[in-house]
Design an enzyme around this catalytic site. Structure first.
Site, PDB file in Angstrom:
ATOM      1  N   CYS A 163      -0.616   4.057   2.174  1.00 47.21           N
ATOM      2  CA  CYS A 163      -0.440   3.920   3.628  1.00 47.21           C
ATOM      3  C   CYS A 163       1.023   4.140   4.027  1.00 47.21           C
ATOM      4  CB  CYS A 163      -0.827   2.525   4.121  1.00 47.21           C
ATOM      5  SG  CYS A 163      -2.183   1.752   3.265  1.00 47.21           S
ATOM      6  N   ASP A 164       1.955   3.601   3.251  1.00 48.46           N
ATOM      7  CA  ASP A 164       3.353   3.548   3.687  1.00 48.46           C
ATOM      8  C   ASP A 164       4.310   4.462   2.919  1.00 48.46           C
ATOM      9  OD1 ASP A 164       2.500   1.588   5.430  1.00 48.46           O
ATOM     10  OD2 ASP A 164       2.942  -0.039   4.044  1.00 48.46           O
ATOM     11  N   CYS A 181       0.816  -1.205   0.000  1.00 46.43           N
ATOM     12  CA  CYS A 181       0.000   0.000   0.000  1.00 46.43           C
ATOM     13  C   CYS A 181       0.860   1.270   0.000  1.00 46.43           C
ATOM     14  CB  CYS A 181      -0.942  -0.027   1.213  1.00 46.43           C
ATOM     15  SG  CYS A 181      -2.030   1.397   1.299  1.00 46.43           S
TER      16      CYS A 181
END
Ligand code: NAP
Length: 308
Positions: A135-136, A132
């Site tokens: 997200c990261d 992701c």
């Protein structure tokens, strides 16, 4: 045990669409979600092919869908359904919190990410390997990362990452990308996206965290070490329906349905990415949900007429 006529398992675009249609038809149902409502779009950085949605932010679209549920007084049941069995003419759903009984099922469980299959891969998940970018990505600000894959996801997320990190190595196993032309054009215009087509990852390096990868060219038989700290994997998905404990017809690993989304098991519907279909996108997922919910409405009406 909670008894509800219809259970929708999964609150992604197809499940949410089905819920809105069932609600309008006055059919009692439960909408289950084990994670974040919105499905994959809640982890997607950029959406530009869903008609009427010009905002382009995946998280925002997921939130808007959630708001629409609330406006229609549809509650999400946050329980993870672990197992579905047949109980006479009904389906028994074992959740982590409760057990449920339903006459109709709408399975909207989507797909899960494919693993690369490299030695030591599991060890680096959350320690350099991610599924992701949204997200990261921020963890790799001004660092070098690699993206693996040649489909829409890999290219879209490479573009997203290129605005955060210093360099993106886009590694794809063939010369031609599978992604749409427009995306390929955009990727090629980005100075800090370096294309490694006809390359595969051979080895992962690192002690606690990922410190680099060895890639090998299938054309030149050459190996190269790329000193990256993040590897984003976008090599596709596999359908997620291991919770179904009875035989169900499949094709190419996905659940086979008819035009109304009904599977080989009567009153058991599959909608969204989990079913065998040609195009897996938001626009087709919401359509699946609407069609299946409408069919359930028709089946109920027929039953009602027969019983009178
Ligand atoms: P995908 O289209 O299935 O592409 C997966 C890519 O990973 C392919 O390029 C494939 O290579 C490569 N690959 C597969 N297994 C591999 C392995 N073991 N090692 C290295 N590479 C491997 O997956 P996706 O991009 O996640 O898309 C999934 C679906 O969602 C598609 O239908 C896509 O159109 C849709 N989607 C749409 C949008 C959009 O419309 N904006 C955005 C994201 C996703 P090959 O090409 O050689 O097979």
């Amino acid at each position: 045990m909670i008894d509800k006529e219809v259970s929708i398992i999964g609150a992604g675009p197809s499940g949410i669409s089905a819920a809105l249609y069932l609600k309008r038809a006055g059919i009692p149902f439960l909408l289950f979600e084990k994670n974040i409502p919105g499905g994959k779009i809640a982890f997607t950085s950029y959406i530009d092919n869903y008609p009427g949605y010009k905002n382009r932010d995946g998280v925002e679209l997921a939130l808007q869908m959630q708001e629409q549920l609330a406006e229609n007084e549809i509650e999400i049941t946050f329980d993870s359904i672990e197992n579905i069995t047949k109980e006479n003419e009904r389906f028994l759903l074992k959740g982590n919190k409760e057990t449920y009984l339903s006459k109709y099922i709408l399975l909207a469980t989507g797909t899960k990410e494919k693993r690369i299959g490299l030695q030591g891969e599991e060890r680096f998940y959350g320690k350099g390997i991610s599924y992701c970018a949204l997200c990261d990505g921020a963890l790799y600000k001004n660092k070098e990362v690699a993206v693996l894959g040649g489909g829409n996801s890999a290219l879209e997320e490479s573009l997203y990452l290129s605005s955060i990190v210093s360099k993106v190595y886009l590694i794809h196993r063939r010369e031609e990308f599978r992604a749409e032309e427009e995306l390929i054009k955009k990727v090629k215009q980005k100075e800090n996206i370096v294309l490694y087509t006809s390359y595969q990852i051979e080895k992962l390096y690192g002690t606690k965290f990922l410190e680099g990868i060895e890639v090998v060219s299938s054309l030149k038989e050459e190996k190269e070490f790329l000193p990256i700290s993040g590897l984003f994997v976008y090599i596709g998905f596999e359908p997620s329906f291991d919770i179904v404990s009875f035989p169900i017809e499949t094709e190419d690993g996905y659940i086979k349905t008819d035009e109304d989304m009904e599977t080989s098991v009567a009153r058991f519907f599959a909608i969204g990415d989990v079913r065998k279909k040609r195009l897996r996108q938001i626009v087709t997922a919401v359509s699946d949900g609407a069609i299946a919910a409408t069919k359930i409405g028709n089946l109920r009406n027929e039953e009602y007429k027969r019983e009178r």
